[in-house]
Scaffold this active site. Structure first.
Site, short mmCIF file in Angstrom:
data_model
loop_
_atom_site.label_atom_id
_atom_site.label_comp_id
_atom_site.label_asym_id
_atom_site.label_seq_id
_atom_site.Cartn_x
_atom_site.Cartn_y
_atom_site.Cartn_z
N LEU A 1 -11.51 8.83 1.27
CA LEU A 1 -12.28 8.17 2.34
C LEU A 1 -13.64 7.73 1.81
O LEU A 1 -14.12 6.64 2.11
CB LEU A 1 -12.50 9.14 3.52
N ALA B 1 -15.28 4.01 1.45
CA ALA B 1 -16.55 3.75 2.15
C ALA B 1 -17.59 3.18 1.17
O ALA B 1 -18.31 2.24 1.50
CB ALA B 1 -17.06 5.03 2.80
N ARG C 1 13.13 -3.55 6.01
CA ARG C 1 12.27 -3.44 4.83
C ARG C 1 13.08 -2.88 3.64
O ARG C 1 12.93 -3.34 2.51
CB ARG C 1 11.08 -2.52 5.15
N GLU D 1 -4.53 -3.74 -3.58
CA GLU D 1 -3.50 -4.77 -3.46
C GLU D 1 -3.92 -5.98 -4.29
O GLU D 1 -5.10 -6.29 -4.41
CB GLU D 1 -3.31 -5.16 -2.00
N LYS E 1 -7.24 -11.12 0.72
CA LYS E 1 -7.82 -11.43 -0.59
C LYS E 1 -6.75 -12.12 -1.42
O LYS E 1 -5.60 -12.24 -0.98
CB LYS E 1 -8.33 -10.18 -1.28
N GLY F 1 3.95 3.00 -1.05
CA GLY F 1 5.18 3.68 -1.45
C GLY F 1 6.00 2.87 -2.45
O GLY F 1 6.44 3.41 -3.48
N CYS G 1 -7.30 -1.02 4.82
CA CYS G 1 -7.90 0.29 4.53
C CYS G 1 -9.38 0.44 4.84
O CYS G 1 -9.77 1.43 5.45
CB CYS G 1 -7.66 0.62 3.06
N THR H 1 -3.62 7.95 3.13
CA THR H 1 -5.03 8.31 3.29
C THR H 1 -5.21 9.03 4.61
O THR H 1 -4.80 8.51 5.66
CB THR H 1 -5.90 7.03 3.26
N1 LIG Z 1 -2.34 -0.71 1.27
C1 LIG Z 1 -3.19 -0.21 0.40
O1 LIG Z 1 -3.79 -0.94 -0.39
C2 LIG Z 1 -3.44 1.27 0.33
C3 LIG Z 1 -4.10 1.79 -0.79
C4 LIG Z 1 -4.30 3.17 -0.86
C5 LIG Z 1 -3.87 3.99 0.17
N2 LIG Z 1 -3.25 3.46 1.26
C6 LIG Z 1 -2.79 4.38 2.30
O2 LIG Z 1 -1.39 4.58 2.13
C7 LIG Z 1 -0.74 4.74 3.38
C8 LIG Z 1 0.37 3.71 3.52
O3 LIG Z 1 -0.20 2.41 3.49
P1 LIG Z 1 0.70 1.11 3.33
O4 LIG Z 1 -0.25 -0.03 3.17
O5 LIG Z 1 1.73 1.35 2.30
O6 LIG Z 1 1.38 1.07 4.78
P2 LIG Z 1 2.68 0.25 5.22
O7 LIG Z 1 2.57 0.07 6.69
O8 LIG Z 1 2.86 -0.93 4.33
O9 LIG Z 1 3.90 1.27 4.90
C9 LIG Z 1 4.14 2.42 5.60
C10 LIG Z 1 5.65 2.54 5.78
O10 LIG Z 1 5.95 3.81 6.34
C11 LIG Z 1 7.09 3.68 7.17
N3 LIG Z 1 7.22 4.82 8.07
C12 LIG Z 1 6.43 5.16 9.13
N4 LIG Z 1 6.89 6.30 9.69
C13 LIG Z 1 7.98 6.69 8.99
C14 LIG Z 1 8.88 7.80 9.07
N5 LIG Z 1 8.73 8.74 10.01
N6 LIG Z 1 9.87 7.89 8.19
C15 LIG Z 1 10.02 6.94 7.23
N7 LIG Z 1 9.22 5.88 7.09
C16 LIG Z 1 8.19 5.76 7.96
C17 LIG Z 1 6.85 2.36 7.89
O11 LIG Z 1 8.05 1.83 8.41
C18 LIG Z 1 6.25 1.51 6.75
O12 LIG Z 1 7.26 0.76 6.08
C19 LIG Z 1 -1.84 4.61 4.44
O13 LIG Z 1 -2.30 5.90 4.76
C20 LIG Z 1 -2.94 3.85 3.71
O14 LIG Z 1 -4.21 4.14 4.22
C21 LIG Z 1 -3.02 2.11 1.34
#
Ligand SMILES: NC(=O)c1ccc[n+]([C@@H]2O[C@H](COP(=O)([O-])OP(=O)(O)OC[C@H]3O[C@@H](n4cnc5c(N)ncnc54)[C@H](O)[C@@H]3O)[C@@H](O)[C@H]2O)c1
Length: 458
Positions: free
Chosen positions: A220, A224, A41, A164, A338, A16, A275, A131
């Protein structure tokens, strides 16, 4: 100032934060607000100390924050004032009940859907950024439309492919942006609105569209396939170590085949990150759900090889160090999953640290960005661990160094100085093959790379 559209993102995490910062940076005509339930945060996003480390992120946040990028905890206000809502909350592996250890835990996702339904007062486009299992959009639509109000919603799938450590570069120059929609008039209209946002900086031919289920599933499958390459090369390291073949030479020969390509062929102690494992397990769970046992077993093998590779690393250390690690001091070089990130989620270092402690070794952990997260991962284990940021200080007095993360700085250290300060015989286990093994051997180390013959003085 009036903005063309108001964008809201729910979830200010690794996805985000950087994604919305990039949209705000590239599209000053849009107002972008990022909300999260985690007020700490959000406070960090509003400070000089951002909650995540990502090269280039600080600069774009500094440029855009309070111009057209805002971080807030007020979800209600955010939903009310928005036209387009990205949902980027966490979707971890379920730890309880049916599907525990496999299926995606969609509780945060569903809670968000209910919040949107409760607070929305006008038409919204909802964009799945998280995801998710294929068919989640259907559940989202059902929740959003299960109230009496007349408000309409259009759900799109727009999975995030950033990695990341290179998130900002990946967002600025994506290989592709994928947008899945319903193939109805309103679905296609919503899709075009999202295309218009990305088209501010992404060439049109890289913005691809599909039906919504293909889009959900593609994310997904992409993860994979990436993880599959790592497990494939890692599985061969075990054979190289038995046969005096060298994985670096094998990977070069294989990767120069233009049908395969050279990327993602670096052998290592195993993949980590939040992930790969969760998304493969999610895929496996989906296959089992649809009765496709063989397909599920095939993909599950990738996770099994990864677990095997981590355990194999520990057993190699044990056997090289005369079958006992009890009381020995081992320095872990790196803890992040990493390089160029402070993220330690599912890092192989967590497993290896715990296993070494089981063997009663004493650990010193060093990492330029991830020590705080490492302390949280090993929270509650107080004995026999020290955290030291300086690698020279960390390794002094140790019997062995184990490289866990491919931080560039480790390749450029003064290993003569390190050797002098260590216990003898001194060992190096290079879990990322980033060091100059011949040079280390000449200095006096016993060197154990991955998938290459060991260089020992015995
Ligand atoms: N980290 C990566 O590299 C990456 C890459 C592509 C996709 N994704 C996908 O993106 C999604 C998020 O991953 P991330 O790494 O950013 O996770 P993260 O845990 O860093 O962030 C998620 C955030 O959502 C917040 N949250 C949860 N419930 C909430 C609600 N009801 N209202 C408001 N905020 C809420 C949490 O407090 C947290 O800060 C996942 O589905 C992940 O699979 C991650």
């Amino acid at each position: 100032m009036t903005f063309k559209k108001n964008i809201l993102c729910i979830g200010a995490g690794y996805v985000g934060g950087p994604t919305m910062a990039t949209i705000a940076y590239k599209c000053p005509q849009y107002k972008v607000t990022v909300v999260d339930i985690d007020s700490e945060r959000i406070a960090q996003w509003n400070s000089d100390n951002l909650p995540i480390y990502e090269p280039g992120l600080d600069e774009i946040v500094k440029t855009t924050r309070d111009r057209n990028l805002f971080f807030d905890t007020d979800i209600k206000r955010g939903v009310k004032g928005s036209d387009i809502i990205f949902v980027s909350v966490n979707t971890p592996t379920k730890t309880f009940g049916a599907g525990a250890g496999m299926a995606a835990d969609l509780q945060y996702w569903e809670k968000t859907a209910r919040q949107i339904r409760e607070y929305a007062q006008s038409h919204k486009i909802i964009v799945e950024k998280s995801t998710l299992p294929v068919k989640t959009a259907l559940a989202m639509e059902r929740i959003l439309t299960s109230s009496d109000n007349e408000i309409s919603f259009e759900v799109l799938s727009n999975p995030e492919f950033l990695a990341e450590g290179t998130a900002i570069k990946d967002l600025e120059y994506p290989d592709r942006v994928l947008i899945g929609s319903r193939e109805t008039a309103s679905g296609l209209k919503a899709r075009d609105e999202l295309v218009e946002i990305y088209a501010n900086w992404v060439p049109r031919e890289r913005i691809i569209t599909s039906n919504i289920w293909s889009s959900e599933l593609s994310k997904l499958v992409a993860n994979a396939f990436l993880a599959q390459r790592i497990s494939s090369i890692n599985s061969i390291t075990a054979l190289c170590e038995k046969t005096d073949a060298d994985i670096i030479e094998v990977a070069r020969a294989v990767g120069m085949d233009s049908r395969l390509g050279s990327k993602f062929l670096d052998a290592s102690v195993g993949f980590g990150g939040s992930c790969f494992k969760k998304d493969i397990l999610n895929l496996v769970y989906l296959c089992r759900h649809y009765g496709l046992e063989e397909v599920a077993d095939y993909w599950e093998g990738i996770v099994r090889i990864n677990d095997y590779q981590k355990e194999r690393f520990v057993l190699k250390m044990l056997s090289a160090m005369f079958n006992t690690l009890a009381g020995k001091k081992i320095c872990l070089f790196g803890f992040a999953f990493k390089a160029n990130t402070g993220d330690t989620r599912e890092s192989p270092a967590i497993f290896i640290a715990k296993r070494l402690l089981e063997e009663k070794a004493e650990l010193v952990i060093t990492d330029p960005k991830a020590l705080k997260n490492a302390m949280m991962d090993l929270y509650g284990i107080h004995e026999n661990i020290r955290y030291v940021e300086d690698p020279y200080e960390a390794s002094a007095g140790c019997d062995a160094i184990a490289v866990m993360t491919e931080w560039e700085l480790y390749a450029n250290l003064d290993f003569e100085k390190i050797y002098r300060s260590m216990g003898k015989p001194a060992f190096i286990f290079d879990g990322r093959n980033i060091l100059d093994h011949t040079r280390l051997f000449e200095i006096g180390f016993n060197v154990f790379p991955i998938g290459k013959p060991a260089l020992t003085h015995f």
